[in-house]
Design a protein around this motif. Structure first.
Motif, short mmCIF file in Angstrom:
data_model
loop_
_atom_site.label_atom_id
_atom_site.label_comp_id
_atom_site.label_asym_id
_atom_site.label_seq_id
_atom_site.Cartn_x
_atom_site.Cartn_y
_atom_site.Cartn_z
N ALA A 107 4.74 -49.50 60.23
CA ALA A 107 4.91 -49.94 58.95
C ALA A 107 5.37 -48.63 58.14
O ALA A 107 4.84 -47.62 57.84
CB ALA A 107 3.44 -50.40 58.29
N GLU A 108 6.75 -48.78 57.93
CA GLU A 108 7.40 -47.72 57.16
C GLU A 108 7.49 -47.96 55.69
O GLU A 108 7.86 -49.30 55.26
CB GLU A 108 8.76 -47.62 58.03
CG GLU A 108 8.81 -47.29 59.45
CD GLU A 108 10.43 -47.21 59.87
OE1 GLU A 108 10.47 -46.49 60.98
OE2 GLU A 108 11.38 -47.97 59.31
N LEU A 113 1.11 -48.17 63.76
CA LEU A 113 0.93 -46.90 62.90
C LEU A 113 1.83 -47.30 61.44
O LEU A 113 2.51 -48.21 61.40
CB LEU A 113 1.85 -45.91 63.40
CG LEU A 113 1.19 -45.12 64.60
CD1 LEU A 113 2.32 -44.08 65.38
CD2 LEU A 113 0.34 -43.94 63.77
N GLY A 114 1.45 -46.53 60.28
CA GLY A 114 1.78 -46.78 59.16
C GLY A 114 2.15 -45.04 58.59
O GLY A 114 1.91 -44.28 58.95
N GLU A 115 2.69 -45.21 57.35
CA GLU A 115 2.78 -43.97 56.42
C GLU A 115 2.53 -44.62 55.29
O GLU A 115 2.76 -45.50 54.55
CB GLU A 115 4.39 -43.52 56.66
CG GLU A 115 5.37 -44.34 56.23
CD GLU A 115 6.64 -43.68 56.29
OE1 GLU A 115 6.91 -42.34 56.47
OE2 GLU A 115 7.90 -44.39 56.32
N GLY A 116 2.46 -43.36 54.15
CA GLY A 116 2.21 -43.80 52.98
C GLY A 116 1.14 -42.79 52.18
O GLY A 116 0.75 -41.92 52.70
N VAL A 171 0.07 -53.31 55.84
CA VAL A 171 0.58 -51.83 55.74
C VAL A 171 0.47 -51.03 56.77
O VAL A 171 0.75 -49.76 56.82
CB VAL A 171 -0.08 -51.41 54.17
CG1 VAL A 171 0.45 -52.26 53.24
CG2 VAL A 171 -1.35 -51.00 54.46
N GLY A 172 -0.27 -51.53 57.88
CA GLY A 172 -0.56 -50.49 59.17
C GLY A 172 -1.48 -49.53 58.78
O GLY A 172 -2.28 -49.52 57.96
#
Length: 417
Positions: free
Chosen positions: A51-52, A237-240, A344-345
């Motif tokens: 989720a980028e 995996l995600g980021e934020g 959103v991962g």
């Protein structure tokens, strides 16, 4: 006189949209932001989905010098901070800087900056002895995770306590509750609290591939994150990042601030069991929930919604379900539970603060975000996991929990005021 920490401003950088409005629009619509990785070529990895965040730092007001100096995770945190402070309506320049504190969580620090610099210094891994003369001037900052908290402190000119909380995947929850503790004990009047992680790099993918924790569902990235579903096969995996303005409740009321919620109670435990494994009985998470409720002076029956960790691994979802039953009793069957990681991962240390932001928005709008991609419930996960579609639901009290590698278990209770 007792002091209570309340949330008066929220800033979010998340997959699917920048800012709290876009973030909530994604959640309430039940849309997913998971896709094939584009930040690097993922071919050859077992899991090739994530989720980028579609993030252009210049569009969001960062200068060329800030972009050069700060890792992507720090950029996320600063953009969130600006949104949160603007919404809060606080004039931070009129405060005593010693009474302004920062509490930022992160599990993996400046991963992207470090990996990019290692590739340069080692000539893409061809040289065992790296040449430090090729490093950027701010390489030391990438190696020290506290630089993330420092970036936020510099942004708001904070001179009070500044902390980087790194407790794995509970970092975001723990950073928010550490900020609340600073308010409660009188150390600070305002705290910028939240977390950030930008872990989407080859080294991170390789690490999670090695333990087969992430989903290999590369042919259908949109539906790869499936918490509580019988067919789930790992997390995505995600980021934020999310950063919140915390301030003392009576002061917030005196200035007429919009208050989302109070941080009413919290607790953390460790299972002292295994680096990545979880006991099926959920005892430690249940204890953290019970203590958080006790500190909030809230009975289990008063919990209106549970924001689950809900990573989408088989052992986590079953462990967590057991913990809810153990701590909430029969009320666990009567309350909606959902996981926003389905949309959103899992952004590692950042996700706990992103989930607190989601809880505040849910409380304000009286809508429970759904668990996307939940089509075939696992019989061992037999609670109301709000499949697919958001639900209007009256709420005064929300429980949010987190579970992290190393055995960390955290819980926070937020309430309407």
């Amino acid at each position: 006189m007792s002091r209570t920490a309340v949330i008066t401003g929220i800033g979010v950088v998340a997959p699917g949209g920048i800012g709290r409005t876009a973030f909530w629009d994604l959640l309430s619509a039940g849309r997913t932001a998971t896709r094939r990785i584009s930040l690097f070529e993922p071919g050859g990895f077992r899991s090739q989905v994530a989720a980028e965040v579609d993030f252009d730092p210049r569009v969001h007001g960062l200068t060329a010098q800030q972009i050069r100096r700060m890792d992507r995770a720090a950029q996320f945190a600063v953009v969130c901070t600006r949104e949160a402070v603007a919404e809060s309506g606080l004039d931070l320049s009129s405060m005593e800087p010693e009474r302004l504190a920062v509490s930022i969580g992160s599990a993996v620090g400046c991963t992207m900056g470090l990996e990019e610099e290692y590739a340069v210094l080692s000539d893409d891994g061809r040289r065992w002895l790296v040449d430090h003369t090729y490093g950027v001037p701010h390489l030391y900052g990438y190696m020290v995770p506290s630089s993330l908290a420092v970036a936020v402190a510099w942004e708001v000119a904070a001179e009070g306590p500044t902390a980087l909380i790194s407790t794995g995947c509970t970092s975001g929850l723990d950073a928010v509750t550490h900020g609340a503790a600073l308010i409660e004990e009188g150390t600070a009047d305002v705290v910028l609290a939240g977390a950030t992680d930008a872990p989407l790099s080859p080294i991170t993918s390789a690490c999670f591939d090695a333990i087969m924790a992430t989903s290999p569902n590369n042919d259908d990235p949109e539906h790869a994150s499936r918490p509580f579903d019988a067919d789930r096969d790992g997390f995505v995996l995600g980021e934020g990042a999310a950063v919140m303005v915390l301030e003392e409740m009576s002061a917030a009321r005196r200035r007429g601030a919009h208050v989302y919620a109070a941080v009413a109670g919290y607790a953390s435990r460790s299972n002292a069991f295994h680096m990545t494994g979880l006991k099926p009985d959920g005892r430690e998470m249940a204890e953290a929930i019970t203590v958080a409720l006790d500190r909030a002076r809230v009975d289990a029956s008063a919990v209106d919604y549970v924001n689950a960790h809900g990573s989408g691994t088989k052992q986590n979802d079953r462990h967590e379900t057991a913990a809810f039953k153990r701590s909430l009793g029969d009320h666990a069957y009567q309350r909606p539970v959902s996981s926003i990681k389905s949309m959103v991962g899992h952004s590692l240390g950042a996700i706990g603060s992103i989930e607190v932001a989601a809880c505040c928005l849910a409380l304000e709008r009286q809508v429970v975000p759904p668990t996307a991609n939940l089509h075939t419930p696992d019989p061992e996960c037999d609670l109301d996991y709000v499949p697919l579609t958001a639900r209007e639901h009256p709420m005064d009290t929300i429980l949010s929990v987190g579970s992290g590698f190393g055995g960390f278990q955290s819980a926070v209770v937020i309430t309407r005021v």
